[in-house]
Design a protein around this motif. Structure first.
Motif, PDB file in Angstrom:
ATOM      1  N   ASP A  87      -3.720   1.940 -11.345  1.00 22.04           N
ATOM      2  CA  ASP A  87      -2.957   1.071 -10.442  1.00 22.04           C
ATOM      3  C   ASP A  87      -3.638   0.958  -9.090  1.00 22.04           C
ATOM      4  O   ASP A  87      -4.291   1.896  -8.628  1.00 22.04           O
ATOM      5  CB  ASP A  87      -1.544   1.621 -10.226  1.00 22.04           C
ATOM      6  N   SER A  88      -3.442  -0.168  -8.446  1.00 20.74           N
ATOM      7  CA  SER A  88      -3.925  -0.350  -7.074  1.00 20.74           C
ATOM      8  C   SER A  88      -2.863   0.170  -6.118  1.00 20.74           C
ATOM      9  O   SER A  88      -1.663   0.031  -6.373  1.00 20.74           O
ATOM     10  CB  SER A  88      -4.169  -1.830  -6.783  1.00 20.74           C
ATOM     11  N   VAL A  89      -3.308   0.760  -5.017  1.00 23.91           N
ATOM     12  CA  VAL A  89      -2.382   1.255  -4.004  1.00 23.91           C
ATOM     13  C   VAL A  89      -2.787   0.706  -2.642  1.00 23.91           C
ATOM     14  O   VAL A  89      -3.951   0.428  -2.391  1.00 23.91           O
ATOM     15  CB  VAL A  89      -2.341   2.797  -3.944  1.00 23.91           C
ATOM     16  N   ALA A  90      -1.809   0.572  -1.771  1.00 21.78           N
ATOM     17  CA  ALA A  90      -2.042   0.145  -0.399  1.00 21.78           C
ATOM     18  C   ALA A  90      -2.138   1.385   0.485  1.00 21.78           C
ATOM     19  O   ALA A  90      -1.780   2.493   0.070  1.00 21.78           O
ATOM     20  CB  ALA A  90      -0.894  -0.745   0.066  1.00 21.78           C
ATOM     21  N   ALA A  91      -2.611   1.199   1.689  1.00 23.28           N
ATOM     22  CA  ALA A  91      -2.646   2.306   2.640  1.00 23.28           C
ATOM     23  C   ALA A  91      -1.217   2.751   2.923  1.00 23.28           C
ATOM     24  O   ALA A  91      -0.300   1.927   3.027  1.00 23.28           O
ATOM     25  CB  ALA A  91      -3.331   1.871   3.925  1.00 23.28           C
ATOM     26  N   ASP A  92      -0.995   4.040   3.023  1.00 25.41           N
ATOM     27  CA  ASP A  92       0.301   4.660   3.302  1.00 25.41           C
ATOM     28  C   ASP A  92       1.332   4.463   2.188  1.00 25.41           C
ATOM     29  O   ASP A  92       2.512   4.617   2.405  1.00 25.41           O
ATOM     30  CB  ASP A  92       0.881   4.176   4.632  1.00 25.41           C
ATOM     31  N   GLU A  93       0.893   4.155   0.991  1.00 24.31           N
ATOM     32  CA  GLU A  93       1.808   4.084  -0.158  1.00 24.31           C
ATOM     33  C   GLU A  93       2.010   5.493  -0.704  1.00 24.31           C
ATOM     34  O   GLU A  93       1.066   6.289  -0.758  1.00 24.31           O
ATOM     35  CB  GLU A  93       1.226   3.171  -1.230  1.00 24.31           C
ATOM     36  N   VAL A  94       3.217   5.813  -1.105  1.00 18.91           N
ATOM     37  CA  VAL A  94       3.550   7.147  -1.611  1.00 18.91           C
ATOM     38  C   VAL A  94       2.919   7.350  -2.973  1.00 18.91           C
ATOM     39  O   VAL A  94       3.148   6.580  -3.899  1.00 18.91           O
ATOM     40  CB  VAL A  94       5.066   7.345  -1.691  1.00 18.91           C
ATOM     41  N   LEU A  95       2.102   8.397  -3.094  1.00 15.61           N
ATOM     42  CA  LEU A  95       1.503   8.769  -4.372  1.00 15.61           C
ATOM     43  C   LEU A  95       2.393   9.769  -5.103  1.00 15.61           C
ATOM     44  O   LEU A  95       2.687   9.609  -6.278  1.00 15.61           O
ATOM     45  CB  LEU A  95       0.109   9.370  -4.159  1.00 15.61           C
TER      46      LEU A  95
END
Length: 99
Positions: A87-95
């Motif tokens: 999956d792609s994630v954005a900056a400051d997205e909760v992992l």
């Protein structure tokens, strides 16, 4: 000799109302591991309910053809896992979120 100023121009009534607004509270991220940059999740190395120790590898995020190891900043038990591998994630997205 440059200067930087943040200016808010308001009408007198708007300024009066603006002073009465409560300060915005920052979200509590003490129990979350956030993605430090936008990228692609290569792997998530934890499972739900797993005990995680400080410094343990939690995920690998690839950004600009470099793989970045994301480590836990504190001890905790995994409560939720956000994105999946691929999956792609954005900056400051909760992992990962701890209980």
């Amino acid at each position: 000799r440059a200067a930087l100023a943040h200016v808010l121009v308001l009408t007198p009534r708007s300024a009066e109302l603006h002073e009465k607004l409560p300060p915005k509270q920052a979200p509590d991220t003490s129990k979350s591991i956030l993605s430090p940059m936008p990228g692609l999740v290569v792997s998530l190395d934890v499972t739900l309910g797993q005990e995680v120790k400080t410094g343990q590898q939690v995920a690998i995020v690839e950004a600009m053809k470099m793989q970045n190891i994301i480590r836990a900043e504190r001890d905790g038990t995994v409560k939720t896992i956000g994105p999946k591998a691929g999956d792609s994630v954005a900056a400051d997205e909760v992992l990962v979120e701890f209980a």
